[in-house]
Each structure stands twice: as C-alpha cells, then as structure tokens.
Design an enzyme around this catalytic site. Sequence first.
Site, mmCIF file in Angstrom:
data_model
loop_
_atom_site.group_PDB
_atom_site.id
_atom_site.type_symbol
_atom_site.label_atom_id
_atom_site.label_comp_id
_atom_site.label_asym_id
_atom_site.label_seq_id
_atom_site.Cartn_x
_atom_site.Cartn_y
_atom_site.Cartn_z
ATOM 1 C CB CYS A 119 -0.955 -0.062 1.183
ATOM 2 S SG CYS A 119 -2.380 1.006 0.976
ATOM 3 N NE ARG B 219 -8.663 5.362 3.873
ATOM 4 C CZ ARG B 219 -7.548 5.885 3.387
ATOM 5 N NH1 ARG B 219 -7.621 6.910 2.565
ATOM 6 N NH2 ARG B 219 -6.361 5.405 3.688
ATOM 7 C CG HIS C 78 -3.024 -3.196 4.467
ATOM 8 N ND1 HIS C 78 -1.784 -2.750 4.865
ATOM 9 C CD2 HIS C 78 -3.608 -2.159 3.807
ATOM 10 C CE1 HIS C 78 -1.628 -1.481 4.479
ATOM 11 N NE2 HIS C 78 -2.707 -1.118 3.832
HETATM 12 N N1 GLN Z 1 -1.991 6.892 2.490
HETATM 13 C C1 GLN Z 1 -2.125 6.018 1.336
HETATM 14 C C2 GLN Z 1 -3.558 5.984 0.765
HETATM 15 O O1 GLN Z 1 -4.489 6.352 1.447
HETATM 16 C C3 GLN Z 1 -1.725 4.591 1.728
HETATM 17 C C4 GLN Z 1 -2.657 3.991 2.760
HETATM 18 C C5 GLN Z 1 -2.131 2.673 3.314
HETATM 19 O O2 GLN Z 1 -0.925 2.397 3.360
HETATM 20 N N2 GLN Z 1 -3.075 1.819 3.823
HETATM 21 O O3 GLN Z 1 -3.736 5.559 -0.367
#
Ligand code: GLN
Length: 234
Positions: free
Chosen positions: A92, A126, A191
Amino acid sequence: MKKIKIAHLYPKLLNIYGDRGNILTLKCRCEWRGIEVEIEEINIGDKINEHDIYFIGGGQDLQQIEVAKELQKHKGFLAQERDRMAVFLGICGGYQLMGHYYQPFSGERLEGISLLDAYTVAGNKRFIGNVTAETDFVEPSSLVGFENHSGLTYLKGETEPLGRVITGNGNNGTDGTEGARYKNVFGTYLHGSFLPKNPQFADYMIELALGSKPEPLDDKIEMLAHNSLINKKY
Ligand code: GLN
C-alpha cells in the site's frame, strides 16, 4: 547453512494494519526450514546495505511524507539492488513510494524511488474491504487480503500487474489490476497482513532470494485462513 538477510524499511513509520506480520511470516517460514534469517530494521537516518529481501509496509499520508524524503537518499542504491534482482515487497503506502510519485488528496506531491514504472494519485473515495486477486506467479493463483487506500495506482511500461482483481478494487478500481511487478520488485494493496494468508507467495519470495525452491511446509491452517477469504467482500 543457507542465510537470508531481510531489510525492514521504516517500521516505526510504515507499519499500518499489522504489516509487520509479513516480516514474521518470512522469518518463521525460513526458520522452520533451517534457513538462517537476519532481519535489520532501517529507520530514518540509517544507512542501507545489501540485503536479499527489502520490505516496506503501509501508512497514512503523513508518515509517507517523512519516508518519501528519506527514501530519496537511497534511490540510486535501491535501483541497483532491484537490477541485481534483489527481492522487494511494498504494501500500500510503501508500494506507492516504490513508483515515480504519490499525489495525496491535498498537499505536495511525494517523489517515489521509481523501482516500479507506476504512479499514484489520491482519489476522492476510500477503497476499504477484502480483495481477491488471481496471479500468474504462484499456485494456488489466488491472493487474498484487505485494502484501505484512497490512492489510485496506474502501471506503465514493463511494470506488470501482480494480479487481476476478482473481488474488491485493487490498484485503481477501474482497470482490474492489483499490485505490480517489475523484475523481483513486488507491490500490493493487500494488507491483512498479506503473507500469512498467502503462504505460497511468501515461499516464492524465499525461492527468489535463495535461488532455489524451499521444501514444502504443511500449510493446512494457513490455507484455511486463505480460503475463508476468497471472494469475500466484507
Ligand atoms: N496513504 C495512502 C492511501 O491512502 C496509503 C494507505 C495505506 O498504506 N493503507 O492511499
């Protein structure tokens, strides 16, 4: 005795959603086979020496800013490491920084280290939920995990997807790709953490680092966890 040296990059800043579990998985799966493992945590200000495997976890935009700046000091060395076929895994936020840049929703663009021919721009939505993807690199070919990102990653040139999205969003929710690969550099939005539930991929990384296929392990329990997530949305 065979030995694998692993660099855990910036764990104090990029270790969201237990991404440290990926390091623990590599450690255990090597030690269960009698392969010696040396793990070095690399923090801000540390020198980076040669390793067999480099791991960088995910994080929020704020932590990415600090790591992005620090990574620029090591861009040339890490590109050399990529070109001598060292193994990298970025999750990520760490994955995003392995591309050319990450443009957060607000604020400055973060320069990446261009290990992958890819770039990321923050979307206004998101992506949160389970992901199942199909990869050509390992058997079983399914990869499962959990995504939580607003970044939309696009691949270019010779950088190919890690897999095709079956359920979930993956790189950007539109082109059906998840993650990336160039040489032995791998990035993924999964993740969970990623490797405990995808033991076949952990073994693939060990194989690439060692230069030989490790003996099989009894992965009954790991695959129960893996299979419980296939095509599961929430
Ligand atoms: N900050 C980055 C995003 O929102 C990565 C998020 C993360 O590592 N889960 O895409």
